[in-house]
Design a protein around this motif. Structure first.
Motif, PDB file in Angstrom:
ATOM      1  N   GLN A 158     120.918   8.063   3.400  1.00 11.54           N
ATOM      2  CA  GLN A 158     121.859   8.585   4.388  1.00 11.54           C
ATOM      3  C   GLN A 158     121.376   8.193   5.783  1.00 11.54           C
ATOM      4  N   THR A 159     122.277   8.233   6.747  1.00 10.71           N
ATOM      5  CA  THR A 159     121.963   7.802   8.106  1.00 10.71           C
ATOM      6  C   THR A 159     121.836   8.996   9.039  1.00 10.71           C
ATOM      7  N   THR A 160     120.691   9.112   9.725  1.00 10.48           N
ATOM      8  CA  THR A 160     120.524  10.171  10.718  1.00 10.48           C
ATOM      9  C   THR A 160     120.474   9.571  12.119  1.00 10.48           C
ATOM     10  N   SER A 161     120.762  10.416  13.087  1.00  8.06           N
ATOM     11  CA  SER A 161     120.860   9.940  14.469  1.00  8.06           C
ATOM     12  C   SER A 161     120.557  11.068  15.446  1.00  8.06           C
ATOM     13  N   SER A 162     120.017  10.709  16.596  1.00 10.56           N
ATOM     14  CA  SER A 162     119.820  11.676  17.671  1.00 10.56           C
ATOM     15  C   SER A 162     120.962  11.610  18.675  1.00 10.56           C
ATOM     16  N   SER A 163     121.831  10.585  18.536  1.00  7.85           N
ATOM     17  CA  SER A 163     122.842  10.336  19.573  1.00  7.85           C
ATOM     18  C   SER A 163     124.285  10.584  19.140  1.00  7.85           C
ATOM     19  N   GLU A 214     117.155   5.249  17.872  1.00  8.68           N
ATOM     20  CA  GLU A 214     118.036   6.421  17.869  1.00  8.68           C
ATOM     21  C   GLU A 214     118.087   7.099  16.506  1.00  8.68           C
ATOM     22  N   GLY A 215     117.999   6.278  15.471  1.00 10.09           N
ATOM     23  CA  GLY A 215     118.205   6.835  14.148  1.00 10.09           C
ATOM     24  C   GLY A 215     117.416   6.109  13.082  1.00 10.09           C
ATOM     25  N   GLN A 216     117.589   6.569  11.866  1.00 13.11           N
ATOM     26  CA  GLN A 216     116.932   5.986  10.704  1.00 13.11           C
ATOM     27  C   GLN A 216     117.807   6.289   9.495  1.00 13.11           C
ATOM     28  N   GLU A 217     117.405   5.774   8.322  1.00 13.84           N
ATOM     29  CA  GLU A 217     118.170   6.051   7.108  1.00 13.84           C
ATOM     30  C   GLU A 217     117.193   6.245   5.968  1.00 13.84           C
ATOM     31  N   GLN A 232     115.946  14.586  14.841  1.00 16.10           N
ATOM     32  CA  GLN A 232     117.286  14.028  14.655  1.00 16.10           C
ATOM     33  C   GLN A 232     118.312  15.159  14.723  1.00 16.10           C
ATOM     34  N   LYS A 233     119.554  14.805  15.111  1.00 15.98           N
ATOM     35  CA  LYS A 233     120.600  15.819  15.282  1.00 15.98           C
ATOM     36  C   LYS A 233     121.702  15.697  14.236  1.00 15.98           C
ATOM     37  N   TYR A 234     122.056  14.474  13.865  1.00 19.24           N
ATOM     38  CA  TYR A 234     123.188  14.230  12.966  1.00 19.24           C
ATOM     39  C   TYR A 234     122.718  13.580  11.672  1.00 19.24           C
ATOM     40  N   CYS A 235     123.415  13.892  10.584  1.00 20.62           N
ATOM     41  CA  CYS A 235     123.179  13.210   9.309  1.00 20.62           C
ATOM     42  C   CYS A 235     124.527  12.828   8.711  1.00 20.62           C
ATOM     43  N   GLY A 295     119.371  22.919  11.432  1.00 20.21           N
ATOM     44  CA  GLY A 295     120.054  22.403  12.611  1.00 20.21           C
ATOM     45  C   GLY A 295     120.663  21.023  12.491  1.00 20.21           C
ATOM     46  N   LEU A 296     120.511  20.363  11.340  1.00 21.98           N
ATOM     47  CA  LEU A 296     121.087  19.031  11.174  1.00 21.98           C
ATOM     48  C   LEU A 296     122.602  19.157  10.956  1.00 21.98           C
TER      49      LEU A 296
END
Length: 339
Positions: A158-163, A214-217, A232-235, A295-296
């Motif tokens: 899955q892809t996570t991101s801070s932005s 910004e992100g990783q997977e 990270q903020k989003y998944c 919090g994700l």
């Protein structure tokens, strides 16, 4: 079996020195004939390491202490690229490595990571326990490594991101994403017009924390156990690749084991792999709720536009050419037509 008076006296004397009844049998027990190191890059709490410790204990018991397989998790003995070098030289005897990183040595090993190829686990195991997995193991053997029959599960990535969340392929444009040191990953994210950066897993947390990327997977289980949710903020549940770990052995170390011990070791490693698959699938299925509580923010993109973008960018045609007709035919036999 007859025991002489001399044997009894010898045992009694040893017990006196060691301070306990029964101790002479411990004292006389030989240390392991084969003390082998098994290295991996996963946190100690990951199902792979939980099952590896069980596996090690089972091997030691079944070989009557002759084989001691010592587990070194969490990149303790070096990065993936370090360990790949060490497994080849004999610096470590066993190592689990993603096929997508092993592809730097064995190009065919990354074929299970073709973007958006596998829809579910049933399709994965049909391929990897079947003809496609057999083909890849054959290629690994040609590289002078020993590989066990069963591939271990790392999960769908899955892809996570801070932005920002990734809702469609256009959201990848200009996205600075960490990828493993593997040409296939770099190629796929470049096809999405992203900006992939190859970074070893041991450095991922700090790279995210300092906003180098910004992100990783990664699979949810690893996002959880490596605490990537802290930075990270989003998944986005892209399920863009399925990834597994081949259990590799240094050939010289493997062949030093007598045939009966090799049988015991291989049996227990493969059994542990099957158990770890169940554990990892359950963990990935259940961990989303826990990560949400931490919090994700999750979203569920539609897969078809991503596959269409890869097809239009020539990604599938390019990798079909690199893997060759035989390998690609085995992949499509399991997943359906891609290119």
């Amino acid at each position: 079996m007859s025991i002489s008076r001399r044997d009894v006296l010898r045992a009694s004397a040893a017990a006196t020195v060691l301070g306990g009844v029964g101790m002479p049998f411990v004292a006389r027990a030989q240390s392991a004939e084969f003390v082998y190191k098994y290295a991996n890059n996963l946190p100690d709490t990951h199902p792979l390491n939980v099952r590896a410790r069980e596996m090690s204990a089972a091997i030691k018991a079944e070989t009557q202490g002759r084989v001691d397989l010592q587990v070194f998790p969490n990149n303790q003995l070096g990065s993936d690229t370090d360990m790949l070098s060490q497994i080849r030289s004999g610096g470590v005897e066993f190592f689990t490595l993603s096929g997508l990183i092993l592809a730097t040595l064995v190009p065919a090993a990354s074929i299970n990571g073709i973007g958006f190829a596998f829809p579910d686990y049933d399709t994965v195991w049909k391929a990897m326990d079947g003809d496609l997995g057999a083909y890849v193991r054959g290629e690994i053997t040609k590289a002078n490594l020993v590989v066990m029959d069963k591939i271990w599960d790392n999960g769908f990535r899955q892809t996570t991101s801070s932005s920002r969340p990734i809702n469609g392929p256009e959201d990848f444009k200009g996205f600075k994403i960490r990828v493993p040191v593997s040409p296939l990953w770099t190629s796929m994210f470049k096809a999405f017009d992203a900006s992939p950066a190859s970074i070893n897993f041991s450095e991922v947390y700090s790279a995210l924390q300092t906003r180098v990327v910004e992100g990783q997977e990664n699979p949810l289980a690893l996002i959880s156990t490596a605490k990537l949710y802290e930075v990270q903020k989003y998944c986005s549940m892209t399920n863009h690749m399925w990834d597994g770990f081949w259990f590799l052995a240094n050939r010289r170390a493997w062949e030093r084991l007598p045939a009966d011990l090799r049988t015991i070791v291989a049996k227990n490693i493969n059994a542990a792999a099957v158990n770890e698959r169940v554990d990892t699938a359950k963990l990935n299925a259940n961990v989303r709720e826990d990560l949400t509580a931490k919090g994700l923010i999750f979203n569920q993109p539609t897969v078809a536009p991503f596959r269409d973008k890869l097809r239009q960018a020539g990604f599938y045609a390019e990798w079909k050419g690199k893997y060759g007709e035989q390998a690609w035919e085995l992949l499509e036999k399991s997943v359906g037509k891609l290119a």
